[in-house]
Motif scaffolding. Structure first.
Motif, short mmCIF file in Angstrom:
data_model
loop_
_atom_site.label_atom_id
_atom_site.label_comp_id
_atom_site.label_asym_id
_atom_site.label_seq_id
_atom_site.Cartn_x
_atom_site.Cartn_y
_atom_site.Cartn_z
N GLY A 1 -16.29 38.92 5.98
CA GLY A 1 -16.54 39.71 4.78
C GLY A 1 -17.60 39.15 3.86
O GLY A 1 -17.67 37.94 3.64
N HIS A 2 -18.46 40.05 3.32
CA HIS A 2 -19.48 39.59 2.37
C HIS A 2 -19.86 40.65 1.32
O HIS A 2 -20.61 40.33 0.40
CB HIS A 2 -20.73 39.11 3.10
CG HIS A 2 -21.44 40.18 3.89
ND1 HIS A 2 -21.16 40.44 5.21
CD2 HIS A 2 -22.40 41.07 3.54
CE1 HIS A 2 -21.92 41.41 5.64
NE2 HIS A 2 -22.68 41.82 4.65
N GLU A 3 -19.39 41.88 1.45
CA GLU A 3 -19.67 42.90 0.44
C GLU A 3 -18.50 42.91 -0.54
O GLU A 3 -17.42 43.42 -0.20
CB GLU A 3 -19.80 44.28 1.10
CG GLU A 3 -20.85 44.37 2.17
CD GLU A 3 -20.89 45.74 2.85
OE1 GLU A 3 -21.76 45.93 3.72
OE2 GLU A 3 -20.06 46.61 2.52
N CYS A 4 -18.68 42.37 -1.74
CA CYS A 4 -17.48 42.12 -2.53
C CYS A 4 -17.69 42.15 -4.04
O CYS A 4 -18.80 41.97 -4.54
CB CYS A 4 -16.87 40.77 -2.13
SG CYS A 4 -18.00 39.38 -2.22
N ALA A 5 -16.57 42.37 -4.72
CA ALA A 5 -16.52 42.32 -6.18
C ALA A 5 -15.11 41.91 -6.57
O ALA A 5 -14.15 42.10 -5.81
CB ALA A 5 -16.86 43.68 -6.79
N GLY A 6 -14.98 41.31 -7.75
CA GLY A 6 -13.66 40.86 -8.17
C GLY A 6 -13.62 40.54 -9.65
O GLY A 6 -14.51 40.93 -10.42
N ILE A 7 -12.58 39.82 -10.05
CA ILE A 7 -12.33 39.49 -11.46
C ILE A 7 -12.30 37.97 -11.62
O ILE A 7 -11.62 37.28 -10.85
CB ILE A 7 -11.01 40.12 -11.95
CG1 ILE A 7 -11.10 41.65 -11.84
CG2 ILE A 7 -10.71 39.70 -13.38
CD1 ILE A 7 -9.79 42.36 -12.16
N ILE A 8 -13.03 37.46 -12.59
CA ILE A 8 -13.08 36.03 -12.85
C ILE A 8 -11.70 35.52 -13.26
O ILE A 8 -11.07 36.05 -14.18
CB ILE A 8 -14.10 35.69 -13.95
CG1 ILE A 8 -15.51 36.19 -13.57
CG2 ILE A 8 -14.11 34.19 -14.24
CD1 ILE A 8 -16.14 35.47 -12.42
N GLU A 9 -11.24 34.47 -12.58
CA GLU A 9 -9.96 33.85 -12.91
C GLU A 9 -10.16 32.53 -13.66
O GLU A 9 -9.34 32.15 -14.50
CB GLU A 9 -9.17 33.57 -11.63
CG GLU A 9 -8.71 34.82 -10.92
CD GLU A 9 -7.25 35.11 -11.15
OE1 GLU A 9 -6.42 34.20 -11.07
OE2 GLU A 9 -6.94 36.29 -11.44
N GLU A 10 -11.22 31.79 -13.33
CA GLU A 10 -11.45 30.48 -13.91
C GLU A 10 -12.94 30.18 -13.86
O GLU A 10 -13.63 30.59 -12.92
CB GLU A 10 -10.67 29.41 -13.12
CG GLU A 10 -10.75 28.01 -13.69
CD GLU A 10 -9.99 27.00 -12.84
OE1 GLU A 10 -9.92 25.82 -13.26
OE2 GLU A 10 -9.47 27.37 -11.76
N VAL A 11 -13.46 29.48 -14.86
CA VAL A 11 -14.88 29.14 -14.89
C VAL A 11 -15.04 27.63 -14.98
O VAL A 11 -14.21 26.93 -15.56
CB VAL A 11 -15.61 29.83 -16.07
CG1 VAL A 11 -15.47 31.33 -15.98
CG2 VAL A 11 -15.10 29.31 -17.41
N GLY A 12 -16.14 27.12 -14.41
CA GLY A 12 -16.46 25.71 -14.48
C GLY A 12 -16.88 25.30 -15.89
O GLY A 12 -17.21 26.14 -16.74
#
Length: 363
Positions: free
Chosen positions: A77-88
């Motif tokens: 898989g490589h076509e994707c979108a999502g929701i940020i859970e944690e940031v650096g």
């Protein structure tokens, strides 16, 4: 996954991260996938929408695509979108809860190609689901923040995932310099031919003719805005007559042809149908080698250009989607959840073709 990961059990008592692993020909297994540590410039993203690409199907059926070979289990898989859970710690532009579309390739930023801005040609590119790099059909992934693009409020997560195939069409149109005076011919009405058509229209192409061997795909192309369609055969002896049909359908010279199939016959047709001084852009890679009439095309000064993936396309794709200049929603024909049974069914549907255009997972 661009940042890596391992198929081992999670001993930390946290939610187990699962992914769809390609473990053998025609065999996908949902198995644990441990995330790498979150770097200062990384984000952890919960996947919400992942599309199936033709390359994913190639890997499933043959364990290879072009010169890339799967030698050990790999997350697909490589076509994707999502929701940020944690940031650096160093990430400033994104916060948990942001919806993002994800560009799947991490370039080195040190080679000449990267420094000259053509990072898609980076020899050290780490690209989702391209061996040995893992992909994104997982509950969560870790990825560089600068490759995660915040979605406008009126753009869905599914549309965000469609930015990846749409980027191929956008990059092709940039390479071919499509504009309001460019009459466009497209060989192939599959998913990439259709997104190239949508992109060409958004770039201002006033007339677009699309060609395919399949009636259903041609009807979809017509419904999505093709000015005319031409049904062709798979017989190379039919090329001269089909070129006449194409010219009649266009009603003018063909300025640019996009070959979104990449076969001997489609490229022969493209070179023959394009006007003297025009351009042929090879987008599809159906054959790794082709025998085509280059000499007569060269005598007519037809330029042949290639594309490889894309560069700097996500902001423009998102603007096209936000503004309504491009509507990718009709391309999503099938939806599945993320269970072992549904993953198998989804890939069977995509591989079978038929009336499927884009098969999408909703995680």
């Amino acid at each position: 996954m661009g940042k890596g990961g391992m198929s081992v059990d999670d001993d930390h008592g946290e939610e187990q991260n699962l992914a769809a692993w390609l473990v053998a020909i025609n065999t996908l297994k949902i198995q644990p996938f441990n995330l790498p540590p979150l770097g200062p410039h990384d984000v952890r993203v919960r996947m919400k929408a992942v599309g199936i690409c033709g390359s994913d199907v190639h890997y499933l059926k043959t364990l290879r695509c072009a010169h890339f070979v799967v030698e050990e289990p790999m997350v697909i898989g490589h076509e994707c979108a999502g929701i940020i859970e944690e940031v650096g710690s160093e990430v400033k532009a994104l916060v948990p809860g942001d919806r993002v579309a994800i560009e799947p390739g991490i370039s080195c930023w040190r080679c000449d190609h990267c420094k000259q801005g053509r990072y898609n040609l980076c020899p050290d590119m780490k690209f989702f689901a391209t061996p040995p790099v893992h992909g994104s059909l997982a509950n969560q992934i870790v990825h560089p923040a600068d490759l995660c693009f915040k979605l406008p409020d009126n753009v869905s997560l599914e549309e965000g995932a469609m930015c990846e195939p749409l980027s191929v069409g956008v990059h092709a149109c940039r390479r071919a310099e499509i504009g309001p005076e460019t009459k466009v011919l497209i060989m192939g009405a599959g998913p990439i031919g259709l997104v190239t058509m949508l992109a060409a229209r958004a770039f201002g192409a006033p007339r677009i003719v699309i060609v395919d061997v399949d009636d259903h795909r041609l009807s979809v192309a017509k419904s999505l805005g093709a000015d005319d369609i031409v049904k062709v055969s798979t017989n190379s002896q039919d090329v001269p007559g089909e070129v006449e049909q194409i010219h009649k359908a266009m009603g003018a010279d063909v300025d640019v042809t996009f070959d979104c199939a990449g076969f001997n016959k489609t490229m022969t047709t493209a070179l023959s149908a394009t006007k003297p001084g025009g351009k042929v852009c090879l987008v599809g890679m159906g054959h790794s080698e082709m025998t085509v009439p280059l000499t007569p095309a060269a005598a007519r000064e037809v330029d042949v250009i290639g594309i490889f993936r894309y560069k700097n396309t996500w902001p423009l794709c998102l603007e096209f989607l936000r503004s309504g200049k491009i509507d990718v929603k009709p391309l999503i024909t099938h939806r599945y959840g993320f269970s072992q049974k549904e993953v198998e069914e989804a890939f069977e549907t995509s591989a079978a073709g038929g009336n499927a255009i884009k098969v999408m997972f909703n995680l």
